[in-house]
Motif scaffolding. Structure first.
Motif, short mmCIF file in Angstrom:
data_model
loop_
_atom_site.label_atom_id
_atom_site.label_comp_id
_atom_site.label_asym_id
_atom_site.label_seq_id
_atom_site.Cartn_x
_atom_site.Cartn_y
_atom_site.Cartn_z
N MET A 1 0.84 -1.18 0.00
CA MET A 1 0.00 0.00 0.00
C MET A 1 0.88 1.24 0.00
O MET A 1 1.93 1.27 0.63
N LYS A 2 0.43 2.28 -0.69
CA LYS A 2 1.16 3.55 -0.78
C LYS A 2 0.29 4.66 -0.19
O LYS A 2 -0.85 4.85 -0.63
N ILE A 3 0.86 5.36 0.80
CA ILE A 3 0.13 6.44 1.46
C ILE A 3 0.90 7.74 1.29
O ILE A 3 2.10 7.79 1.50
N MET A 4 0.16 8.78 0.91
CA MET A 4 0.75 10.11 0.87
C MET A 4 0.17 10.91 2.03
O MET A 4 -1.05 10.98 2.19
N VAL A 5 1.05 11.47 2.84
CA VAL A 5 0.64 12.26 4.00
C VAL A 5 0.95 13.72 3.72
O VAL A 5 2.11 14.09 3.54
N ALA A 6 -0.10 14.54 3.67
CA ALA A 6 0.08 15.98 3.46
C ALA A 6 0.42 16.61 4.80
O ALA A 6 -0.33 16.49 5.76
N VAL A 7 1.58 17.26 4.86
CA VAL A 7 2.11 17.80 6.12
C VAL A 7 2.19 19.31 6.00
O VAL A 7 2.79 19.83 5.06
N ASP A 8 1.60 20.02 6.98
CA ASP A 8 1.66 21.48 6.92
C ASP A 8 2.70 22.09 7.86
O ASP A 8 2.87 23.29 7.91
N LEU A 9 3.41 21.25 8.60
CA LEU A 9 4.50 21.66 9.49
C LEU A 9 4.04 22.57 10.63
O LEU A 9 4.84 23.24 11.26
N SER A 10 2.73 22.57 10.92
CA SER A 10 2.22 23.33 12.06
C SER A 10 2.27 22.47 13.31
O SER A 10 2.46 21.25 13.24
N LYS A 101 0.60 11.07 -9.46
CA LYS A 101 1.94 10.72 -9.96
C LYS A 101 2.52 9.52 -9.20
O LYS A 101 3.12 8.63 -9.79
N LEU A 102 2.33 9.51 -7.88
CA LEU A 102 2.88 8.45 -7.04
C LEU A 102 1.98 7.22 -6.97
O LEU A 102 2.35 6.23 -6.34
N GLU A 103 0.81 7.32 -7.59
CA GLU A 103 -0.18 6.24 -7.56
C GLU A 103 -0.52 5.87 -6.11
O GLU A 103 -0.57 4.69 -5.74
N ALA A 104 -0.76 6.90 -5.30
CA ALA A 104 -1.09 6.70 -3.89
C ALA A 104 -2.43 5.97 -3.76
O ALA A 104 -3.38 6.25 -4.49
N ASP A 105 -2.47 5.05 -2.81
CA ASP A 105 -3.71 4.33 -2.51
C ASP A 105 -4.58 5.11 -1.54
O ASP A 105 -5.78 4.87 -1.44
N MET A 106 -3.96 6.06 -0.82
CA MET A 106 -4.68 6.85 0.17
C MET A 106 -3.91 8.15 0.44
O MET A 106 -2.69 8.16 0.42
N THR A 134 -9.36 11.31 -6.48
CA THR A 134 -9.88 10.06 -7.06
C THR A 134 -9.49 8.85 -6.21
O THR A 134 -9.85 7.74 -6.53
N CYS A 135 -8.73 9.10 -5.12
CA CYS A 135 -8.37 8.00 -4.22
C CYS A 135 -8.94 8.30 -2.83
O CYS A 135 -9.30 9.44 -2.53
N PRO A 136 -9.02 7.30 -1.97
CA PRO A 136 -9.57 7.52 -0.63
C PRO A 136 -8.76 8.55 0.17
O PRO A 136 -7.54 8.64 0.03
N ILE A 137 -9.47 9.29 0.99
CA ILE A 137 -8.87 10.32 1.83
C ILE A 137 -9.15 9.96 3.28
O ILE A 137 -10.29 9.64 3.64
N PHE A 138 -8.13 10.03 4.11
CA PHE A 138 -8.28 9.84 5.55
C PHE A 138 -8.06 11.21 6.17
O PHE A 138 -6.94 11.72 6.17
N VAL A 139 -9.14 11.84 6.65
CA VAL A 139 -9.07 13.18 7.19
C VAL A 139 -9.01 13.10 8.71
O VAL A 139 -9.87 12.50 9.34
#
Length: 146
Positions: A1-10, A101-106, A134-139
Motif C-alpha cells: 500500500m502507498k500512502i501520501m501524508v500531506a504535512v503542513d508543518l504546524s 503521480k505516485l499512484e497513492a492508494d490513500m 480520485t483516491c480515498p482520503i483519511f481526514v
C-alpha cells in the motif's frame, strides 16, 4: 500500500503524523510525506527581486526541507519506508497531482476545523482535496471539539 501524508508543518500537524504512523504500521505501507511550499504572491522567481527577498525565501525553504526530512527520519526509525517531498505550488492542486503521480492508494490529511466563514473566505485544503481526489482520503481532525 502507498500512502501520501500531506504535512503542513504546524504544531497541530503532529496529530496527523501520529495517526499516519499508526496507519502506515498497520498496513505495512510505503509513505510519502508531502509539504507544499507556496511562494509569497509578489515573488516571481529566484532570479528576480532584491537579494534580501531571495535570501529570505531560500532560508524559509531550507528550514521547511530540514523539518520534512526530520519527520521522514522519525518514520524511518520506526521501520516505515518513507520519502520526504517538498514541492512548491498551489496546495490542493499539488497534493492531488503528486498523489496521482505516485499512484497513492490513500491520502492522509489534517483539518483545522475552521468555521464556515473562514472556509468561505479562505477555503479549506482538506475540503478541496476531499472533493477532487480520485483516491480515498483519511481526514484527521487536528483541533479539539467542545
Amino acid at each position: 500500500m502507498k500512502i501520501m501524508v500531506a504535512v503542513d508543518l504546524s504544531e497541530s500537524g503532529e496529530t496527523v503524523l501520529v495517526e499516519a504512523e499508526k496507519i502506515a504500521n498497520a498496513l505495512s505501507a510505503k509513505v510519502w510525506l508531502l509539504h507544499v511550499a507556496a511562494p509569497d504572491p509578489e515573488f516571481v522567481g529566484m532570479d528576480v527581486g532584491p537579494q534580501t527577498v531571495r535570501d529570505n525565501m531560500s532560508k524559509k525553504f531550507h528550514e521547511e526541507h530540514r523539518q520534512i526530512q526530520a519527520i521522514a527520519d522519525r518514520f524511518r526509525n520506526t521501520g516505515i519506508d518513507t520519502t520526504a517531498l517538498l514541492i512548491q505550488g498551489v496546495t490542493v492542486d499539488t497534493i492531488l497531482a503528486e498523489a496521482t503521480k505516485l499512484e497513492a492508494d490513500m491520502i492522509v490529511i489534517g483539518t483545522h476545523g475552521h468555521g464556515a466563514m473562514y472556509r468561505l473566505l479562505v477555503g479549506s485544503v482538506s475540503e478541496g482535496v476531499l472533493h477532487k481526489s480520485t483516491c480515498p482520503i483519511f481526514v484527521i481532525p487536528t483541533h479539539e471539539r467542545d
